[in-house]
Design a protein around this motif. Structure first.
Motif, PDB file in Angstrom:
ATOM      1  N   GLN A  76      -0.694  -6.640  -6.728  1.00 51.18           N
ATOM      2  CA  GLN A  76       0.332  -7.698  -6.593  1.00 51.18           C
ATOM      3  C   GLN A  76       1.695  -7.397  -5.920  1.00 51.18           C
ATOM      4  N   ILE A  77       1.003  -5.613  -7.050  1.00 49.01           N
ATOM      5  CA  ILE A  77       2.768  -5.224  -7.056  1.00 49.01           C
ATOM      6  C   ILE A  77       2.861  -4.743  -5.202  1.00 49.01           C
ATOM      7  N   LEU A  78       1.735  -3.840  -4.652  1.00 51.62           N
ATOM      8  CA  LEU A  78       1.967  -3.489  -3.535  1.00 51.62           C
ATOM      9  C   LEU A  78       1.636  -5.292  -2.882  1.00 51.62           C
ATOM     10  N   HIS A  79       1.188  -5.741  -3.019  1.00 55.45           N
ATOM     11  CA  HIS A  79       1.452  -6.933  -1.709  1.00 55.45           C
ATOM     12  C   HIS A  79       2.502  -7.356  -1.668  1.00 55.45           C
ATOM     13  N   GLU A  80       3.905  -7.426  -2.842  1.00 48.52           N
ATOM     14  CA  GLU A  80       5.032  -7.369  -2.290  1.00 48.52           C
ATOM     15  C   GLU A  80       5.978  -6.503  -2.092  1.00 48.52           C
ATOM     16  N   VAL A  81       5.804  -5.226  -2.467  1.00 53.32           N
ATOM     17  CA  VAL A  81       6.447  -4.265  -1.786  1.00 53.32           C
ATOM     18  C   VAL A  81       6.311  -4.116  -0.583  1.00 53.32           C
ATOM     19  N   ALA A  82       5.141  -3.953   0.372  1.00 51.69           N
ATOM     20  CA  ALA A  82       5.535  -4.648   1.693  1.00 51.69           C
ATOM     21  C   ALA A  82       5.817  -5.472   2.016  1.00 51.69           C
ATOM     22  N   LEU A  83       5.687  -6.850   1.223  1.00 48.82           N
ATOM     23  CA  LEU A  83       7.452  -8.187   2.166  1.00 48.82           C
ATOM     24  C   LEU A  83       7.988  -7.521   1.223  1.00 48.82           C
ATOM     25  N   ALA A  84       8.866  -6.536   0.366  1.00 50.87           N
ATOM     26  CA  ALA A  84      10.094  -6.112   0.495  1.00 50.87           C
ATOM     27  C   ALA A  84      10.232  -4.936   1.751  1.00 50.87           C
ATOM     28  N   GLN A  85       9.163  -4.571   2.143  1.00 51.29           N
ATOM     29  CA  GLN A  85       9.608  -2.801   2.936  1.00 51.29           C
ATOM     30  C   GLN A  85       9.817  -3.785   4.227  1.00 51.29           C
ATOM     31  N   SER A  86       8.585  -4.298   4.400  1.00 55.39           N
ATOM     32  CA  SER A  86       9.022  -5.795   6.244  1.00 55.39           C
ATOM     33  C   SER A  86      10.500  -6.460   6.194  1.00 55.39           C
ATOM     34  N   LEU A  87      11.022  -6.513   5.276  1.00 56.98           N
ATOM     35  CA  LEU A  87      12.025  -7.732   4.585  1.00 56.98           C
ATOM     36  C   LEU A  87      13.137  -6.705   5.053  1.00 56.98           C
ATOM     37  N   VAL A  88      13.195  -5.087   4.743  1.00 56.90           N
ATOM     38  CA  VAL A  88      14.344  -4.142   4.186  1.00 56.90           C
ATOM     39  C   VAL A  88      14.380  -4.014   5.741  1.00 56.90           C
ATOM     40  N   ARG A  89      12.671  -3.744   6.182  1.00 57.81           N
ATOM     41  CA  ARG A  89      13.041  -2.637   7.757  1.00 57.81           C
ATOM     42  C   ARG A  89      14.242  -3.901   9.505  1.00 57.81           C
ATOM     43  N   GLN A 142      -4.416   2.122  -6.175  1.00 54.72           N
ATOM     44  CA  GLN A 142      -3.244   2.003  -5.793  1.00 54.72           C
ATOM     45  C   GLN A 142      -2.237   2.225  -5.867  1.00 54.72           C
ATOM     46  N   PHE A 143      -2.515   2.941  -7.054  1.00 52.14           N
ATOM     47  CA  PHE A 143      -1.308   3.143  -7.790  1.00 52.14           C
ATOM     48  C   PHE A 143      -0.474   4.524  -7.457  1.00 52.14           C
ATOM     49  N   ARG A 144      -1.184   5.235  -6.621  1.00 53.10           N
ATOM     50  CA  ARG A 144      -0.963   6.635  -5.920  1.00 53.10           C
ATOM     51  C   ARG A 144       0.173   5.571  -4.554  1.00 53.10           C
ATOM     52  N   ARG A 145      -0.641   4.554  -3.806  1.00 54.86           N
ATOM     53  CA  ARG A 145      -0.340   3.734  -2.880  1.00 54.86           C
ATOM     54  C   ARG A 145       1.245   3.432  -3.038  1.00 54.86           C
ATOM     55  N   PHE A 146       1.038   2.091  -4.851  1.00 48.77           N
ATOM     56  CA  PHE A 146       2.567   2.194  -5.236  1.00 48.77           C
ATOM     57  C   PHE A 146       3.758   3.323  -5.018  1.00 48.77           C
ATOM     58  N   GLU A 173      -2.457   5.794   5.540  1.00 47.92           N
ATOM     59  CA  GLU A 173      -1.604   5.085   6.010  1.00 47.92           C
ATOM     60  C   GLU A 173      -0.256   5.221   5.500  1.00 47.92           C
ATOM     61  N   ALA A 174      -0.471   5.040   3.997  1.00 47.47           N
ATOM     62  CA  ALA A 174       1.260   5.001   3.462  1.00 47.47           C
ATOM     63  C   ALA A 174       1.430   6.501   3.294  1.00 47.47           C
ATOM     64  N   LEU A 175       0.507   7.430   3.529  1.00 49.59           N
ATOM     65  CA  LEU A 175       1.213   8.706   3.514  1.00 49.59           C
ATOM     66  C   LEU A 175       2.434   8.853   5.032  1.00 49.59           C
ATOM     67  N   ALA A 176       1.388   8.400   5.653  1.00 48.73           N
ATOM     68  CA  ALA A 176       2.581   8.643   7.326  1.00 48.73           C
ATOM     69  C   ALA A 176       3.757   7.121   7.757  1.00 48.73           C
ATOM     70  N   ALA A 177       3.679   6.536   6.804  1.00 50.06           N
ATOM     71  CA  ALA A 177       4.669   5.659   7.305  1.00 50.06           C
ATOM     72  C   ALA A 177       5.969   5.979   6.271  1.00 50.06           C
ATOM     73  N   PRO A 178       6.875   5.428   7.042  1.00 45.18           N
ATOM     74  CA  PRO A 178       8.097   5.409   6.129  1.00 45.18           C
ATOM     75  C   PRO A 178       8.116   4.389   4.987  1.00 45.18           C
ATOM     76  N   SER A 179       8.162   5.768   4.082  1.00 45.28           N
ATOM     77  CA  SER A 179       8.881   4.173   2.606  1.00 45.28           C
ATOM     78  C   SER A 179       9.748   3.637   2.372  1.00 45.28           C
ATOM     79  N   LEU A 180      10.020   2.621   1.454  1.00 45.33           N
ATOM     80  CA  LEU A 180      11.176   2.140   1.380  1.00 45.33           C
ATOM     81  C   LEU A 180      11.817   2.600   1.482  1.00 45.33           C
ATOM     82  N   TYR A 181      12.605   3.836   0.494  1.00 43.73           N
ATOM     83  CA  TYR A 181      13.868   4.288   0.115  1.00 43.73           C
ATOM     84  C   TYR A 181      13.531   4.339   1.975  1.00 43.73           C
ATOM     85  N   ASP A 182      13.405   5.527   2.539  1.00 46.16           N
ATOM     86  CA  ASP A 182      12.812   5.327   4.432  1.00 46.16           C
ATOM     87  C   ASP A 182      13.974   4.280   4.635  1.00 46.16           C
TER      88      ASP A 182
END
Length: 294
Positions: A76-89, A142-146, A173-182
């Protein structure tokens, strides 16, 4: 709403998915589907059949359920962070707050679960520890993706997913992509805050390095909160995540030391020593360092 996916953009309709990815169109009334039951909706038979202790020791069931529950919350955390990232982006900072707040509350629940595990004594745990073999929460993809989505990038954890192609691909994919902070820093630059080009154009697959210029930009936000209110609130939501992650790590350290002392971890780490070293990590370093300079 669990199990829901949007249909064509702008239609406002929802497609409901039953277990097994079968789609059903929602009814136009509030009358519930006659053939749906609680157990079928939640796929309980499969869920409750997923606990398979490898020994006959009573406390192993608790150990399994605690860790499986954490993995469900991480999903669920990954689900929420993905949404938050798309919104911030997309520059939609305010709508992202809800998902970020939800994540920090889930983190609190995960931290509290260590108290349940701590009811297990060292003698209880040692009766079934051999059954774990070399497995360890250290290996949780999942923890490492978070961590990675928040900016703590470390490709060495890919090695633990070689036998799970989908998990390996998702972490890669997560390693290659911008982070939420980016993504947050990119939006700050678009709003006119002085984020340096070398930060905006950095290799996002590499770990983030703190920047005095980024700290100065965040200081500007904190010194004029009325002008930069959306970024100020975003910053505090990010600190909430970092704070909750550190609290989780600390409770993990205390619980592990309570149960196994200074023994080596089953995954080959230094156990408490390794876990203690993670307490120094910060996902959003400038949001911590600026506080000294306010």
């Amino acid at each position: 709403m669990p199990g829901c996916a949007r249909t064509a953009a702008g239609s406002g309709r929802l497609t409901l998915r039953r277990p097994g990815n079968r789609s059903i169109q929602p009814p136009m009334t509030d009358t519930p589907a006659a053939d749906m039951t609680y157990a079928r909706y939640l796929d309980l038979d499969r869920l409750l059949a997923a606990q398979s202790p490898v020994t006959d020791q009573h406390d192993e069931m608790l150990f399994v359920i605690i860790h499986q529950t954490k993995e469900l919350w991480l999903k669920q955390i990954l689900h929420e962070v993905a949404l938050a990232q798309s919104l911030v982006r997309a520059g939609d900072l305010v709508p992202a707050y809800k998902s970020l707040a939800r994540v920090s509350r889930i983190q609190s629940v995960m931290t509290q679960s260590w108290d349940i595990l701590a009811t297990m004594t060292p003698a209880d745990y040692l009766r079934f520890r051999y059954g774990l073999g070399s497995s360890s929460g250290f290996q949780s993809d999942q923890f490492r993706r978070f961590e990675t989505m928040l900016g703590l990038k470390d490709p060495k954890f890919l090695a633990f997913q070689e036998d799970r192609p989908e998990a390996h691909a998702a972490l890669s994919e997560a390693l290659a992509a911008p982070s939420l902070y980016d993504d947050a820093l990119a939006q700050m630059a678009k709003a006119g805050l002085p984020i340096p080009a070398e930060v905006l154009n950095r290799d996002v697959s590499q770990p983030y390095e703190p920047s005095e210029a980024v700290e100065a930009a965040w200081l500007a936000v904190y010194r004029d909160t009325e002008r930069w209110w959306p970024f100020y609130q975003l910053a505090e939501k990010l600190v909430d995540l970092d704070d909750a992650l550190l609290t989780w790590r600390h409770k993990h350290v205390v619980t592990v030391e309570r149960i196994i002392g200074r023994r080596r971890g089953t995954g080959g780490t230094d156990g408490v020593g390794y876990l203690s070293s993670t307490l120094a990590r910060r996902c959003f370093p400038e949001l911590w360092s600026l506080r000294t300079k306010l």
